[in-house]
Write an enzyme that holds these catalytic residues in place. Structure first.
Site, mmCIF file in Angstrom:
data_model
loop_
_atom_site.group_PDB
_atom_site.id
_atom_site.type_symbol
_atom_site.label_atom_id
_atom_site.label_comp_id
_atom_site.label_asym_id
_atom_site.label_seq_id
_atom_site.Cartn_x
_atom_site.Cartn_y
_atom_site.Cartn_z
ATOM 1 N N PHE A 132 5.587 6.685 0.427
ATOM 2 C CA PHE A 132 4.878 7.692 1.130
ATOM 3 C C PHE A 132 5.122 8.021 2.590
ATOM 4 C CE2 PHE A 132 1.689 4.319 2.157
ATOM 5 C CZ PHE A 132 1.582 4.636 3.301
ATOM 6 N N LYS A 150 12.073 9.743 -8.064
ATOM 7 C CA LYS A 150 10.938 9.719 -8.402
ATOM 8 C C LYS A 150 10.036 9.390 -7.047
ATOM 9 C CE LYS A 150 7.430 7.749 -8.784
ATOM 10 N NZ LYS A 150 6.060 7.647 -8.013
ATOM 11 N N ARG A 182 1.812 10.942 -3.264
ATOM 12 C CA ARG A 182 0.835 11.142 -1.791
ATOM 13 C C ARG A 182 1.441 12.498 -1.101
ATOM 14 N NH1 ARG A 182 -0.448 5.120 -0.262
ATOM 15 N NH2 ARG A 182 -1.250 4.311 -2.291
ATOM 16 N N CYS A 195 7.714 0.398 7.843
ATOM 17 C CA CYS A 195 8.599 -0.985 7.174
ATOM 18 C C CYS A 195 8.942 -1.578 8.435
ATOM 19 C CB CYS A 195 9.141 -1.048 6.109
ATOM 20 S SG CYS A 195 11.134 -0.146 6.072
#
Length: 495
Positions: free
Chosen positions: A147, A171, A175, A279
């Site tokens: 997301f 895929k 959200r 990240c």
């Protein structure tokens, strides 16, 4: 209702299962997402498989031409894509625009695919024998994306795969799915044939269908480490090539000789940009020496207290909400755990309330001091606007601390000492390293990937590593008849 995209056509899921999509700034439901059944995911995979032979046979120069047009359309529609990101993710408009730009750079890299796919040729490796190599497409590839970068991370995957001659099934996160569809439709507008890129929305059922499908040859994943490990294990057991990028706990070492104002500004952007939902966010500051630590916290405190938090349409906002109510509750719980464990909460962002946005998922910035490595706020990836200061007595303690962590995604050192910087870059066990650069995300013509439990698989994402992941090497050795009669050779052939 947000629909799938299969064979360049919007297709509504008929599974009967849906999930609401929220605006994180208001907490309001703004759309419904159809969750695809295994049969619908399989239909997308089969569409990609049917399109593969013709697309793989398409000359790389023609594939590059589509990427050139796609890149132009992305530039023209960047504002629209950014608004779609902000509406469902909550990040500020400027941050969303930056996301689009970093994804667009990978598309620009893919425009050079004819050069990137060139093999090697050696003449006369033996008597009138030539040898050459070729990189060939795999077939149907798939991507499962998170997301936090709904446009950028998919653009790290499918442009490279498609430019290499593969077809793709994406895929995305449930959200914030709208930006994904918008960008995919731009690629269709650029001339991509039917079935080459398909988007299916769904949950774990869709993920498992992709991982188990015998038609899918390779899967790229970005998300948390537990899911990355799951994707890697299940996918490799099914015989697939997997690159699964997982979690992170990124440290920034601040040496006593560092430009402290520069380091503080870097920590603010790297720690609190995008509400810490990156990240590559810096979540741990490691000042070396007590004096350095005291000065760093003293300079950080007022900046964190005055952090401008607001919705995406507030041009003054430096940080938006977190993605969901559950994420807000989890982050708050981890802050509680830090307090209970004895860390000093210098700035508490839990009580932030914005007039008119009381139901939004907002948190202010939080700053901890005197965090130790046994605390949960240090060990876990918080993925929120929380910066922890872990004091190191000396430089070697900072290096040992980082190398001992289970994650090895990104790190940075701020210093004026070239010797310290060189030693740090050589000895640190982390995949991406910054020297006076707080978020060392490689440019598109290098590759992105961590070490240890931040990456499962042998290849990093995008750049040259991405090209290698989405292709397999074939080497051909050939000799044409010349009238020479040698007879049979039973020993191992040599030149």
């Amino acid at each position: 209702m947000i629909e799938n995209l299969i064979n360049n056509t919007r297709v509504a899921s008929k599974s009967g299962r849906t999930q609401p999509v929220y605006n994180p700034a208001t907490g309001e439901e703004i759309d419904q997402l159809g969750l695809s059944s295994p049969e619908e995911v399989t239909a997308a995979i089969e569409a990609a498989a049917a399109a593969f032979p013709a697309w793989a046979a398409t000359p790389p120069l023609k594939r590059a031409g589509i990427m050139f047009r796609f890149n132009e359309l992305l530039g023209q529609r960047a504002e629209d894509v950014a608004r779609a990101i902000s509406r469902e993710h909550g990040k500020t408009h400027d941050d969303a625009l930056g996301e689009v730009q970093r994804g667009k750079e990978v598309v620009e890299f893919c425009c050079g695919i004819p050069q990137l796919l060139k093999g090697e040729f050696s003449r006369n490796v033996g008597p009138q024998i030539d040898s050459y190599s070729d990189r060939q497409a795999l077939g149907v590839c798939a991507g499962i994306t998170p997301f936090n970068f709904p446009a950028m991370v998919p653009l790290w995957m499918y442009p490279v795969a498609i430019a290499c001659g593969n077809t793709f099934v994406l895929k995305p996160s449930e959200r914030d799915p709208s930006a994904v569809n918008l960008v995919a439709e731009l690629l269709q507008e650029a001339g991509l044939p039917e079935g080459v890129l398909n988007v299916v929305h769904g949950d774990k059922s869709a993920v498992d269908t992709i991982l188990d499908s015998p038609l899918v040859q390779a899967v790229s994943f970005v998300g948390s480490t537990p899911i990355a490990e799951y994707v890697y294990q299940r996918g490799t057991q099914a015989g697939k090539r997997i690159q699964a990028l997982g979690g992170a706990k990124n440290h920034m070492v601040v040496m006593p000789d560092a430009d402290l104002d520069q380091a503080v500004d870097a920590l603010m952007g790297a720690g609190f940009g995008s509400a810490g939902e990156r990240c590559m966010a810096i979540s741990v500051a490691v000042p070396v020496g007590e004096e350095t630590a005291d000065r760093l916290v003293e300079k950080l405190r007022p900046k964190v207290e005055n952090l401008k938090v607001g919705p995406a349409d507030d041009s003054a906002a430096e940080m938006g909400p977190v993605i969901t109510a559950d994420a807000k509750a989890r982050i708050s719980s981890l802050i509680d755990s830090g307090v209970d464990a004895g860390a000093k909460l210098v700035v508490d962002g839990r009580q932030l309330s914005l007039q008119g946005y009381e139901n939004g998922y907002f948190l202010g910035g939080s700053l901890f001091d005197n965090v130790t490595t046994d605390m949960e706020i240090y060990k876990q990836e918080i993925f929120g606007p929380v910066l922890s200061v872990v004091r190191a007595k000396q430089y070697s303690d900072a290096v040992d601390m980082i190398n001992a962590h289970e994650y090895g995604n990104g790190t940075a050192i701020f210093t004026r000492d070239g010797d310290a910087a060189r030693h740090f870059t050589d000895s640190i066990q982390v995949g991406m390293v910054g020297v006076n650069v707080p978020i060392p995300v490689p440019v598109a013509y290098h590759s992105f990937g961590g070490w240890k439990r931040s990456l499962f698989g042998d290849h990093s994402i995008y750049g040259p590593e991405g090209v290698h992941f989405y292709t397999r090497l074939k080497t051909i050795t050939s000799r044409w008849p010349t009238g020479i009669k040698e007879g049979s050779v039973f020993s191992f052939p040599t030149t």
